[in-house]
Motif scaffolding. Sequence first.
Motif, PDB file in Angstrom:
ATOM      1  N   LEU A  72       0.841  -1.204   0.000  1.00  0.00           N
ATOM      2  CA  LEU A  72       0.000   0.000   0.000  1.00  0.00           C
ATOM      3  C   LEU A  72       0.875   1.252   0.000  1.00  0.00           C
ATOM      4  CD1 LEU A  72      -2.862  -0.617   2.627  1.00  0.00           C
ATOM      5  CD2 LEU A  72      -3.012  -0.756   0.132  1.00  0.00           C
ATOM      6  N   VAL A  73       1.981   1.180   0.746  1.00  0.00           N
ATOM      7  CA  VAL A  73       2.903   2.322   0.784  1.00  0.00           C
ATOM      8  C   VAL A  73       3.433   2.601  -0.624  1.00  0.00           C
ATOM      9  CG1 VAL A  73       5.152   3.122   1.637  1.00  0.00           C
ATOM     10  CG2 VAL A  73       3.535   2.035   3.217  1.00  0.00           C
ATOM     11  N   SER A  74       3.747   1.541  -1.380  1.00  0.00           N
ATOM     12  CA  SER A  74       4.216   1.733  -2.774  1.00  0.00           C
ATOM     13  C   SER A  74       3.175   2.502  -3.578  1.00  0.00           C
ATOM     14  CB  SER A  74       4.448   0.388  -3.463  1.00  0.00           C
ATOM     15  OG  SER A  74       5.541  -0.259  -2.916  1.00  0.00           O
ATOM     16  N   PHE A  75       1.911   2.058  -3.479  1.00  0.00           N
ATOM     17  CA  PHE A  75       0.852   2.757  -4.224  1.00  0.00           C
ATOM     18  C   PHE A  75       0.710   4.202  -3.727  1.00  0.00           C
ATOM     19  CE2 PHE A  75      -1.083  -1.591  -5.088  1.00  0.00           C
ATOM     20  CZ  PHE A  75      -0.886  -1.525  -6.462  1.00  0.00           C
ATOM     21  N   ALA A  76       0.739   4.361  -2.415  1.00  0.00           N
ATOM     22  CA  ALA A  76       0.535   5.700  -1.835  1.00  0.00           C
ATOM     23  C   ALA A  76       1.640   6.657  -2.277  1.00  0.00           C
ATOM     24  CB  ALA A  76       0.488   5.598  -0.305  1.00  0.00           C
ATOM     25  N   ARG A  77       2.863   6.155  -2.303  1.00  0.00           N
ATOM     26  CA  ARG A  77       3.974   7.035  -2.680  1.00  0.00           C
ATOM     27  C   ARG A  77       3.930   7.361  -4.171  1.00  0.00           C
ATOM     28  NH1 ARG A  77       7.585   7.648   1.540  1.00  0.00           N
ATOM     29  NH2 ARG A  77       9.191   8.374   0.126  1.00  0.00           N
ATOM     30  N   LYS A  78       3.454   6.397  -4.939  1.00  0.00           N
ATOM     31  CA  LYS A  78       3.324   6.645  -6.389  1.00  0.00           C
ATOM     32  C   LYS A  78       2.334   7.781  -6.640  1.00  0.00           C
ATOM     33  CE  LYS A  78       1.437   3.973 -10.234  1.00  0.00           C
ATOM     34  NZ  LYS A  78       1.067   2.595 -10.590  1.00  0.00           N
ATOM     35  N   GLY A 138       3.500  11.192  -4.952  1.00  0.00           N
ATOM     36  CA  GLY A 138       4.515  11.931  -5.706  1.00  0.00           C
ATOM     37  C   GLY A 138       3.899  12.668  -6.880  1.00  0.00           C
ATOM     38  N   ALA A 139       2.923  12.046  -7.540  1.00  0.00           N
ATOM     39  CA  ALA A 139       2.346  12.643  -8.745  1.00  0.00           C
ATOM     40  C   ALA A 139       1.287  13.700  -8.432  1.00  0.00           C
ATOM     41  CB  ALA A 139       1.744  11.548  -9.618  1.00  0.00           C
ATOM     42  N   THR A 140       0.761  13.719  -7.223  1.00  0.00           N
ATOM     43  CA  THR A 140      -0.313  14.680  -6.922  1.00  0.00           C
ATOM     44  C   THR A 140       0.061  15.609  -5.764  1.00  0.00           C
ATOM     45  OG1 THR A 140      -1.416  13.190  -5.344  1.00  0.00           O
ATOM     46  CG2 THR A 140      -2.130  13.036  -7.636  1.00  0.00           C
ATOM     47  N   ASN A 141       1.322  15.537  -5.371  1.00  0.00           N
ATOM     48  CA  ASN A 141       1.793  16.427  -4.297  1.00  0.00           C
ATOM     49  C   ASN A 141       1.105  16.201  -2.967  1.00  0.00           C
ATOM     50  OD1 ASN A 141       3.934  18.067  -4.555  1.00  0.00           O
ATOM     51  ND2 ASN A 141       2.851  19.509  -5.920  1.00  0.00           N
ATOM     52  N   ARG A 142       0.789  14.957  -2.698  1.00  0.00           N
ATOM     53  CA  ARG A 142       0.151  14.656  -1.421  1.00  0.00           C
ATOM     54  C   ARG A 142       1.156  13.954  -0.526  1.00  0.00           C
ATOM     55  NH1 ARG A 142      -4.206  14.222  -4.620  1.00  0.00           N
ATOM     56  NH2 ARG A 142      -6.191  14.936  -3.747  1.00  0.00           N
ATOM     57  N   GLU A 143       1.109  14.256   0.748  1.00  0.00           N
ATOM     58  CA  GLU A 143       1.958  13.546   1.703  1.00  0.00           C
ATOM     59  C   GLU A 143       1.378  12.168   1.984  1.00  0.00           C
ATOM     60  OE1 GLU A 143       3.622  15.164   5.451  1.00  0.00           O
ATOM     61  OE2 GLU A 143       2.636  16.993   4.735  1.00  0.00           O
ATOM     62  N   VAL A 144       2.276  11.221   2.263  1.00  0.00           N
ATOM     63  CA  VAL A 144       1.832   9.879   2.668  1.00  0.00           C
ATOM     64  C   VAL A 144       1.859   9.803   4.187  1.00  0.00           C
ATOM     65  CG1 VAL A 144       2.412   7.418   2.617  1.00  0.00           C
ATOM     66  CG2 VAL A 144       2.675   8.814   0.551  1.00  0.00           C
ATOM     67  N   LYS A 145       0.762   9.345   4.755  1.00  0.00           N
ATOM     68  CA  LYS A 145       0.676   9.142   6.201  1.00  0.00           C
ATOM     69  C   LYS A 145       0.084   7.755   6.441  1.00  0.00           C
ATOM     70  CE  LYS A 145       0.336  14.073   6.901  1.00  0.00           C
ATOM     71  NZ  LYS A 145      -0.056  15.165   7.755  1.00  0.00           N
ATOM     72  N   ASN A 163      -4.218  -1.758  -9.351  1.00  0.00           N
ATOM     73  CA  ASN A 163      -3.272  -0.686  -9.706  1.00  0.00           C
ATOM     74  C   ASN A 163      -3.976   0.651  -9.568  1.00  0.00           C
ATOM     75  OD1 ASN A 163      -0.918   0.533 -10.532  1.00  0.00           O
ATOM     76  ND2 ASN A 163      -1.245   0.176 -12.710  1.00  0.00           N
ATOM     77  N   VAL A 164      -3.161   1.689  -9.477  1.00  0.00           N
ATOM     78  CA  VAL A 164      -3.698   3.047  -9.529  1.00  0.00           C
ATOM     79  C   VAL A 164      -2.688   3.888 -10.292  1.00  0.00           C
ATOM     80  CG1 VAL A 164      -2.770   3.552  -7.217  1.00  0.00           C
ATOM     81  CG2 VAL A 164      -4.502   5.039  -8.193  1.00  0.00           C
ATOM     82  N   GLU A 165      -3.206   4.748 -11.155  1.00  0.00           N
ATOM     83  CA  GLU A 165      -2.353   5.650 -11.933  1.00  0.00           C
ATOM     84  C   GLU A 165      -2.873   7.067 -11.746  1.00  0.00           C
ATOM     85  OE1 GLU A 165       0.243   4.830 -13.707  1.00  0.00           O
ATOM     86  OE2 GLU A 165       0.048   2.664 -14.000  1.00  0.00           O
ATOM     87  N   VAL A 166      -2.015   8.029 -12.067  1.00  0.00           N
ATOM     88  CA  VAL A 166      -2.464   9.419 -12.050  1.00  0.00           C
ATOM     89  C   VAL A 166      -2.482   9.901 -13.495  1.00  0.00           C
ATOM     90  CG1 VAL A 166      -1.951  11.740 -11.230  1.00  0.00           C
ATOM     91  CG2 VAL A 166      -1.456   9.761  -9.770  1.00  0.00           C
ATOM     92  N   GLU A 167      -3.660  10.352 -13.936  1.00  0.00           N
ATOM     93  CA  GLU A 167      -3.784  10.865 -15.308  1.00  0.00           C
ATOM     94  C   GLU A 167      -4.238  12.317 -15.208  1.00  0.00           C
ATOM     95  OE1 GLU A 167      -4.842   6.551 -17.336  1.00  0.00           O
ATOM     96  OE2 GLU A 167      -6.312   8.166 -17.529  1.00  0.00           O
ATOM     97  N   GLY A 168      -3.355  13.239 -15.602  1.00  0.00           N
ATOM     98  CA  GLY A 168      -3.639  14.654 -15.351  1.00  0.00           C
ATOM     99  C   GLY A 168      -3.693  14.840 -13.857  1.00  0.00           C
ATOM    100  N   ALA A 193      -0.318  -7.193  -5.657  1.00  0.00           N
ATOM    101  CA  ALA A 193      -0.473  -6.557  -6.965  1.00  0.00           C
ATOM    102  C   ALA A 193       0.715  -5.671  -7.314  1.00  0.00           C
ATOM    103  CB  ALA A 193      -1.770  -5.751  -7.020  1.00  0.00           C
ATOM    104  N   THR A 194       1.487  -5.267  -6.320  1.00  0.00           N
ATOM    105  CA  THR A 194       2.698  -4.491  -6.595  1.00  0.00           C
ATOM    106  C   THR A 194       3.760  -4.923  -5.595  1.00  0.00           C
ATOM    107  OG1 THR A 194       3.540  -2.264  -7.030  1.00  0.00           O
ATOM    108  CG2 THR A 194       2.223  -2.523  -5.047  1.00  0.00           C
TER     109      THR A 194
END
Length: 323
Positions: free
Chosen positions: A22-28, A31-38, A122-127, A160-161
Amino acid sequence: MGSILVIAEIQKGKVREASYELVSFARKIGGATNREVKSLVMGQGISAGAEELSKKGGGEVFAADDAALANYNLDAAFAAVQAAIAASSADVILLSNTPTGWDLAPRIAASLDAGLASDCFNVEVEGSDLVFFRRFFNGKFDSRLRPTALPLVATMQPGATAAFEGAADGKVTALSVSVGATGTKFVETKVAAAKGVDLTKADIIVSGGRSVGSPEKFQEVIKPLADALGGAMGASRPVVDAGWLPHEYQVGSSGQVVSPKLYVACGISGAIQHLVGMKASNFIIAINKDADAPIFEVANVGVVGDLFEVVPKLTEAIKTAKG
Ligand SMILES: Cc1cc2nc3c(=O)[nH]c(=O)nc-3n(C[C@H](O)[C@H](O)[C@H](O)COP(=O)(O)OP(=O)(O)OC[C@H]3O[C@@H](n4cnc5c(N)ncnc54)[C@H](O)[C@@H]3O)c2cc1C
């Protein structure tokens, strides 16, 4: 901008591998949306787990250490999650797609009037959008879930990751939780009795994949090699889904996680869900006729060839060497 909150799970005092995924997904997405991981860790006597998670990518880790959280209880866990959401200002909440995740996620989503994306791989950031991916029709199709509003709650499939492995300095913040009267009480934990083979204890495992083709071929080709090596037989999920071997033979994210001294993968492609179950093996031999099969990425020795030719020859060579 809100943060991303990882709801970590503790098992036998340690943060579960699935929570580092989950941390891998959260950091991905962070990083792409400028959100901190907690993150949130809850239970009793969980300070070591919280500390470890804070050093391994979990960011600010809220540690809800309370006797009421010693054993999983939906009401108590939900109170801890609510406190963590308030403390983190999270607008994306990630849980593992485990029984705990199934239990908690809908309640969190309902309480926030939020969308729920469940069982995602999976989760991706699009725009500026988050897009969650989910399989349906038994894995034949992928759907893309694009939430139109936040907050959002999502459950992600274990395996999954890859688990996050980088070092990142976070911190642990104690979280006090007020658990009122609960409508449920913990009775006992029952561990299912292992039936037949217990792969987690085997030193040597010879596994076959879908390409073995039939239960008879498992007995004719895979089992003799396992016997010659003094090991146990294992399998990938399609083998179990087809009913060729019982579930206790399955290696992978929805089967057994094994770490034998020797793992021989025969005709197994090396999907991530299989790899998470066996990549910690001490020595891996892969036999596959496709030189580009992902299994070769984790193999110490790779044999590009037809398993029906290679495996019987290997079996004979081992028998001869043993005399
Ligand atoms: C939620 C979820 C959980 C999952 N959990 C698991 C799990 O626990 N364990 C698991 O294994 N999978 C799991 N999967 C399935 C996983 O994604 C793969 O579909 C599966 O691992 C593929 O199995 P396979 O390698 O046997 O088959 P395939 O992917 O079909 O690969 C067959 C391989 O055999 C090779 N081959 C074909 N013929 C020969 C031959 N004659 N000789 C040598 N090589 C040959 C091919 O080149 C290919 O690489 C899960 C999937 C999901 C969605």
